[in-house]
Write a protein that holds these residues in place. Structure first.
Motif, PDB file in Angstrom:
ATOM      1  N   THR A  72       1.863 -10.853   3.178  1.00 32.75           N
ATOM      2  CA  THR A  72       1.747  -9.562   3.848  1.00 32.75           C
ATOM      3  C   THR A  72       2.541  -8.545   3.030  1.00 32.75           C
ATOM      4  N   GLY A  73       2.358  -7.284   3.319  1.00 32.46           N
ATOM      5  CA  GLY A  73       3.082  -6.272   2.560  1.00 32.46           C
ATOM      6  C   GLY A  73       3.188  -4.970   3.328  1.00 32.46           C
ATOM      7  N   ILE A  74       4.256  -4.249   3.074  1.00 28.52           N
ATOM      8  CA  ILE A  74       4.482  -2.959   3.731  1.00 28.52           C
ATOM      9  C   ILE A  74       4.927  -1.931   2.691  1.00 28.52           C
ATOM     10  N   ARG A  75       5.045  -0.664   3.111  1.00 27.58           N
ATOM     11  CA  ARG A  75       5.554   0.399   2.257  1.00 27.58           C
ATOM     12  C   ARG A  75       7.006   0.701   2.626  1.00 27.58           C
ATOM     13  N   ASN A  76       7.838   0.769   1.617  1.00 28.01           N
ATOM     14  CA  ASN A  76       9.231   1.196   1.821  1.00 28.01           C
ATOM     15  C   ASN A  76       9.668   1.967   0.591  1.00 28.01           C
ATOM     16  N   ASN A  77      10.781   2.652   0.692  1.00 27.96           N
ATOM     17  CA  ASN A  77      11.264   3.443  -0.436  1.00 27.96           C
ATOM     18  C   ASN A  77      12.786   3.355  -0.534  1.00 27.96           C
ATOM     19  N   PHE A  78      13.260   2.531  -1.460  1.00 29.60           N
ATOM     20  CA  PHE A  78      14.698   2.388  -1.661  1.00 29.60           C
ATOM     21  C   PHE A  78      15.228   3.290  -2.786  1.00 29.60           C
ATOM     22  N   VAL A  79      14.367   4.181  -3.305  1.00 36.06           N
ATOM     23  CA  VAL A  79      14.830   5.222  -4.212  1.00 36.06           C
ATOM     24  C   VAL A  79      15.290   6.441  -3.404  1.00 36.06           C
ATOM     25  N   ASN A  80      14.869   6.514  -2.170  1.00 35.55           N
ATOM     26  CA  ASN A  80      15.186   7.629  -1.268  1.00 35.55           C
ATOM     27  C   ASN A  80      16.700   7.912  -1.255  1.00 35.55           C
ATOM     28  N   LEU A  81      17.071   9.177  -1.439  1.00 37.31           N
ATOM     29  CA  LEU A  81      18.479   9.550  -1.476  1.00 37.31           C
ATOM     30  C   LEU A  81      19.145   9.463  -0.110  1.00 37.31           C
TER      31      LEU A  81
ATOM     32  N   ALA B 122      16.356   2.817   7.863  1.00 36.91           N
ATOM     33  CA  ALA B 122      15.181   2.731   8.737  1.00 36.91           C
ATOM     34  C   ALA B 122      14.105   1.852   8.095  1.00 36.91           C
ATOM     35  N   ASP B 123      13.959   1.948   6.781  1.00 33.85           N
ATOM     36  CA  ASP B 123      13.002   1.088   6.085  1.00 33.85           C
ATOM     37  C   ASP B 123      13.426  -0.374   6.141  1.00 33.85           C
ATOM     38  N   ILE B 124      14.724  -0.618   6.056  1.00 33.65           N
ATOM     39  CA  ILE B 124      15.216  -1.997   6.170  1.00 33.65           C
ATOM     40  C   ILE B 124      14.875  -2.567   7.540  1.00 33.65           C
ATOM     41  N   GLU B 125      15.063  -1.767   8.580  1.00 34.76           N
ATOM     42  CA  GLU B 125      14.725  -2.235   9.926  1.00 34.76           C
ATOM     43  C   GLU B 125      13.228  -2.491  10.051  1.00 34.76           C
ATOM     44  N   MET B 126      12.395  -1.630   9.421  1.00 33.36           N
ATOM     45  CA  MET B 126      10.959  -1.856   9.421  1.00 33.36           C
ATOM     46  C   MET B 126      10.618  -3.167   8.699  1.00 33.36           C
TER      47      MET B 126
ATOM     48  N   TYR C 171       0.257   0.954  12.449  1.00 28.43           N
ATOM     49  CA  TYR C 171       1.312   0.801  11.450  1.00 28.43           C
ATOM     50  C   TYR C 171       2.082   2.123  11.293  1.00 28.43           C
ATOM     51  N   PRO C 172       3.428   2.100  11.196  1.00 30.44           N
ATOM     52  CA  PRO C 172       4.297   0.943  10.952  1.00 30.44           C
ATOM     53  C   PRO C 172       4.734   0.171  12.182  1.00 30.44           C
ATOM     54  N   ASN C 173       4.269   0.584  13.366  1.00 27.23           N
ATOM     55  CA  ASN C 173       4.557  -0.230  14.542  1.00 27.23           C
ATOM     56  C   ASN C 173       3.914  -1.596  14.380  1.00 27.23           C
ATOM     57  N   ILE C 174       4.585  -2.625  14.864  1.00 28.83           N
ATOM     58  CA  ILE C 174       4.072  -3.973  14.646  1.00 28.83           C
ATOM     59  C   ILE C 174       2.943  -4.285  15.633  1.00 28.83           C
ATOM     60  N   PRO C 175       1.957  -5.062  15.209  1.00 21.44           N
ATOM     61  CA  PRO C 175       0.859  -5.430  16.106  1.00 21.44           C
ATOM     62  C   PRO C 175       1.327  -6.426  17.162  1.00 21.44           C
ATOM     63  N   ASP C 176       0.565  -6.502  18.240  1.00 23.92           N
ATOM     64  CA  ASP C 176       0.925  -7.451  19.298  1.00 23.92           C
ATOM     65  C   ASP C 176       0.564  -8.872  18.859  1.00 23.92           C
ATOM     66  N   ASP C 177       1.152  -9.832  19.548  1.00 22.42           N
ATOM     67  CA  ASP C 177       0.957 -11.233  19.188  1.00 22.42           C
ATOM     68  C   ASP C 177      -0.507 -11.654  19.295  1.00 22.42           C
TER      69      ASP C 177
ATOM     70  N   TRP D 156       8.621  -6.474  10.166  1.00 24.13           N
ATOM     71  CA  TRP D 156       7.408  -7.026   9.565  1.00 24.13           C
ATOM     72  C   TRP D 156       7.620  -8.417   8.987  1.00 24.13           C
ATOM     73  N   LEU D 157       8.852  -8.778   8.681  1.00 28.27           N
ATOM     74  CA  LEU D 157       9.132 -10.174   8.331  1.00 28.27           C
ATOM     75  C   LEU D 157       8.855 -11.081   9.531  1.00 28.27           C
ATOM     76  N   GLN D 158       9.160 -10.583  10.739  1.00 30.64           N
ATOM     77  CA  GLN D 158       8.819 -11.346  11.939  1.00 30.64           C
ATOM     78  C   GLN D 158       7.311 -11.486  12.086  1.00 30.64           C
ATOM     79  N   VAL D 159       6.589 -10.386  11.822  1.00 32.25           N
ATOM     80  CA  VAL D 159       5.123 -10.434  11.861  1.00 32.25           C
ATOM     81  C   VAL D 159       4.604 -11.458  10.866  1.00 32.25           C
ATOM     82  N   SER D 160       5.140 -11.424   9.663  1.00 38.36           N
ATOM     83  CA  SER D 160       4.714 -12.345   8.611  1.00 38.36           C
ATOM     84  C   SER D 160       4.937 -13.786   9.029  1.00 38.36           C
ATOM     85  N   SER D 161       6.073 -14.046   9.639  1.00 44.84           N
ATOM     86  CA  SER D 161       6.380 -15.397  10.081  1.00 44.84           C
ATOM     87  C   SER D 161       5.388 -15.862  11.147  1.00 44.84           C
ATOM     88  N   LYS D 162       5.034 -14.988  12.067  1.00 42.53           N
ATOM     89  CA  LYS D 162       4.075 -15.346  13.113  1.00 42.53           C
ATOM     90  C   LYS D 162       2.688 -15.626  12.536  1.00 42.53           C
TER      91      LYS D 162
END
Length: 300
Positions: free
Chosen positions: A109-118, A125-129, A83-89, A133-139
């Protein structure tokens, strides 16, 4: 159309009138006819030390949940290797298969992100992460994925300005959540959003059916937490039940009867997840929370 068929179809149109409040075609905004159907889960953070040390795996956690009689497990992203790299299928599908064998759902599922970051680039980059992980969650078959508002200093910017870009970031996440079929849900977490009214304000401003709210009873630490929980309850897609609440910032054991009553009053029909943050054997603590809550809920 023959007379018998015509009379039958006519009888169906009269059914709502005859049934009154028990109409099969009752408004979806009204209370459902069926009794509340709570589902129970456990959050991986309860086993934080054990998972990080390798003393426990997700498979062990699933065995515990199944033995206890829970319906599901929450598989937090940062306990996956790399993590934060996604696991394989293969890793994801082994977990999915294990859950099936044990009669469990992987609800969250859940991840860490920070939208307070200036730094806008860091937030992007957090949005892309989050998208990954939404794809991971769907799988995995999860219905909801936790994201945070974030935390940290915001010198040079007001709270209003931070909230404005936070809403925009959440909206971008919600758009992708719709594509993956997994709700991106905010856990308020007592890091930037401290009171129910400001949590609700953010939730309403994002204004997407694919943006949800995870009600964390241990992260409402100003004033009376039970009143704050009552405010948030109608908006929540998922609940975290913890062993402590904070009354004016002072910790005390949760009153399970009060929590059960709030859930019963709104006829909540989704998942509640138990999460222990205390020292001690997490299996014993989670078991105790589950049994205490269920006992109080079943009395109502």
């Amino acid at each position: 159309m023959d007379k018998k068929r015509r009379d039958f179809l006519r009888s169906l149109t009269l059914t709502p009138i005859l049934l009154g409040s028990y109409s099969l075609f009752a408004s979806p905004l009204g209370k459902p006819i069926a009794a509340s159907r709570l589902q129970y889960s456990v959050n991986a953070f309860s086993f934080n030390t054990l998972l990080n040390s390798g003393e426990m795996t997700f498979f062990d956690m699933m065995e515990f949940a199944s033995t206890l009689g829970l319906n599901a497990v929450d598989l937090t992203g940062y306990y996956f290797s790399g993590y934060p790299n996604i696991p394989d299928d293969k890793t994801l599908f082994q977990l999915k298969k294990k859950a099936l064998q044990l009669g469990l759902n992987i609800s969250w599922t859940g991840i860490r992100n920070n939208f307070v970051n200036l730094d806008k680039a860091s937030r992007q980059a957090d949005i892309e992460m989050i998208k990954n992980w939404l794809q991971v969650s769907s799988k995995l078959g999860a219905s909801i994925m936790r994201i945070f508002p974030g935390k940290g200093e915001h010198e040079g910017y007001s709270r209003t300005e931070v909230k404005n870009w936070m809403v925009s970031d959440f909206q971008e996440c919600a758009k992708y959540a719709e594509e993956t079929g997994v709700i991106a849900a905010m856990q308020h977490h007592n890091d930037f959003l401290y009171e129910a009214d400001e949590v609700i304000d953010i939730f309403k401003r994002v204004d997407s059916e694919w943006f949800g709210l995870i009600l964390d009873i241990g992260s409402l630490r100003r004033g009376d937490p039970y009143k704050e929980i009552e405010k948030l309850a109608p908006y929540a897609n998922y609940w975290f039940i913890k062993e402590l609440v904070y009354i004016d910032g002072i910790a005390e054991p949760v009153n399970m009867k009060k929590i059960a009553t709030i859930l019963k009053d709104i006829n909540y029909t989704g998942y509640i997840s138990f999460e222990s943050l205390s020292d001690g054997d997490p299996k014993q603590i989670v078991t105790s929370m589950f049994n205490d809550f269920r006992k109080e809920y079943e009395k109502l």
